[in-house]
Write an enzyme that holds these catalytic residues in place. Structure first.
Site, PDB file in Angstrom:
ATOM      1  N   HIS A   1       4.638   4.287  12.814  1.00 39.83           N
ATOM      2  CA  HIS A   1       4.909   4.142  11.379  1.00 39.83           C
ATOM      3  C   HIS A   1       5.915   5.220  10.997  1.00 39.83           C
ATOM      4  CE1 HIS A   1       3.221   3.732   7.049  1.00 39.83           C
ATOM      5  NE2 HIS A   1       4.232   4.579   7.007  1.00 39.83           N
TER       6      HIS A   1
ATOM      7  N   ASN B   1       9.693   4.292   3.458  1.00 42.29           N
ATOM      8  CA  ASN B   1       9.458   3.823   4.809  1.00 42.29           C
ATOM      9  C   ASN B   1      10.691   3.107   5.354  1.00 42.29           C
ATOM     10  OD1 ASN B   1       6.260   3.941   5.232  1.00 42.29           O
ATOM     11  ND2 ASN B   1       6.667   3.374   3.120  1.00 42.29           N
TER      12      ASN B   1
ATOM     13  N   ARG C   1       0.847  -1.196   0.000  1.00 41.02           N
ATOM     14  CA  ARG C   1       0.000   0.000   0.000  1.00 41.02           C
ATOM     15  C   ARG C   1       0.887   1.251   0.000  1.00 41.02           C
ATOM     16  NH1 ARG C   1      -0.728   4.755   2.427  1.00 41.02           N
ATOM     17  NH2 ARG C   1      -0.356   3.826   4.476  1.00 41.02           N
ATOM     18  N   ASP C   2       1.455   1.579   1.131  1.00 44.68           N
ATOM     19  CA  ASP C   2       2.281   2.781   1.237  1.00 44.68           C
ATOM     20  C   ASP C   2       3.530   2.662   0.381  1.00 44.68           C
ATOM     21  OD1 ASP C   2       3.061   5.259   2.086  1.00 44.68           O
ATOM     22  OD2 ASP C   2       3.700   4.632   4.071  1.00 44.68           O
TER      23      ASP C   2
ATOM     24  N   HIS D   1       9.191   6.809   8.625  1.00 45.72           N
ATOM     25  CA  HIS D   1       9.930   6.858   7.368  1.00 45.72           C
ATOM     26  C   HIS D   1      11.401   7.113   7.686  1.00 45.72           C
ATOM     27  CE1 HIS D   1       6.512   7.394   4.281  1.00 45.72           C
ATOM     28  NE2 HIS D   1       5.999   6.936   5.402  1.00 45.72           N
TER      29      HIS D   1
ATOM     30  N   CYS E   1       4.675   9.396   0.322  1.00 48.28           N
ATOM     31  CA  CYS E   1       3.343   9.961   0.076  1.00 48.28           C
ATOM     32  C   CYS E   1       3.366  10.810  -1.190  1.00 48.28           C
ATOM     33  CB  CYS E   1       2.907  10.806   1.272  1.00 48.28           C
ATOM     34  SG  CYS E   1       1.336  11.664   1.029  1.00 48.28           S
TER      35      CYS E   1
END
Length: 317
Positions: free
Chosen positions: A212, A254, A20-21, A214, A245
């Site tokens: 979460h 990430n 996803r990310d 990065h 993002c």
């Protein structure tokens, strides 16, 4: 250092967000079958928690246009927990129909980023969440919260911890099962991690935090260490260090899942994930993306991965 109520956890839950990310900001659009292949490699390594996709507009994030198809491709694998981001009621309806285990309702702690990310105000996002929560009531689907730019905003700078706490209270009132703090552009530092985690434990003690991070400025794992010292036992990471993002400048990848699993292994913290399997999954991710990925452990191997000295030239002087 931790206070008397905090201790390094013996076991940590790692949620894989690479599909996803990790993929939402990549120029390469992977076919569904390649995404499923990567997911199965991660499953083989022991990963069981996936933030798999996002039911957003395909026009806004083309890389995730196959959200329902990807859920369907993996749904029959036993013992998996599949969550997906949803920005609004329509997205929640699609996620419900696809058969996810959990929806993640996401909002930014900064008004400017929220406007860029979901094209509405923070209060409008929170009002949407109330609609979604009512719609999902009785469905058996878990509702989770996520706060982007929780450690700083690339447009506004510092984000007041009280703004994060206000949103957290809203999620607690909705009955969310957990809350993820997103370091959208790598602005977190260990002191900020301490401030945010302790503040949330004061204002929403029933809502366990997930962190979460990065690695934009190279201290992603330092922030994980700080979270561990604070007793946080849930983290999100991305295979190979993929991600970023598309609606925030400078949002590089990430934390790499294999790098974090290596750190946890070396600390004697259980994850249920096999490091060698994660390295293989990281290599597969690099082949699928057609480039070298940021993960360090995939390049170097585990600490005790030994080479043959006969293959190395001897210095002559």
């Amino acid at each position: 250092m931790p206070d008397a109520s905090e201790a390094v956890p013996a076991r940590v839950q790692v949620t894989e967000v690479g599909l996803r990310d990790g993929l939402q900001n990549e120029p390469v659009l992977l076919p569904t079958e390649d995404k499923a292949r990567l997911a199965r490699a991660l499953v083989a390594a022991g990963v069981r928690q996936f933030e798999l996709t996002s039911f957003v507009s395909p026009r806004a994030v083309p890389a995730l246009a196959d959200a329902a198809e990807l859920v369907s491709a993996l749904r029959q694998i036993p013992d998996l927990h599949l969550s997906a981001l949803v920005p609004n009621l329509r997205g929640a309806e699609r996620a419900l129909a696809a058969g996810v285990d959990a929806v993640v309702l996401f909002v930014s702690a900064s008004a400017t980023h929220n406007a860029k990310n979901v094209n509405c105000s923070i209060d409008d996002s929170l009002a949407r969440f109330e609609q979604i929560s009512r719609r999902l009531e009785g469905s058996g689907i878990e509702v989770r919260g996520a706060i982007a730019t929780a450690f700083g905003c690339p447009f506004e700078g510092e984000v007041d911890v009280r703004a994060v706490g206000r949103i957290a209270r809203h999620f607690a009132d909705l009955g969310a099962s957990r809350l993820s703090l997103g370091d959208t552009t790598g602005m977190a530092t260990p002191p900020l991690v301490t401030e945010r985690v302790r503040h949330l434990r004061e204002v929403t003690p029933s809502l366990p935090p997930t962190l979460h991070f990065h690695n934009t400025r190279g201290i992603g794992l330092a922030n994980v260490m700080q979270g561990l010292w604070l007793g946080v036992d849930r983290y999100e990471s991305s295979i190979g260090g993929l991600g970023g993002c598309p609606f925030a400048p400078g949002a590089s990848g990430n934390i790499a899942s294999e790098d974090m699993v290596y750190l946890l292994d070396e600390m004697g913290i259980e994850t249920g994930i096999d490091l060698e399997g994660m390295i293989e999954a990281g290599r597969l991710a690099a082949r699928l993306m057609g480039r070298e990925l940021p993960a360090q452990v995939t390049k170097a191997g585990p600490r005790l991965a030994l080479g043959d000295c006969a293959d190395v030239p001897t210095a002559r002087g």
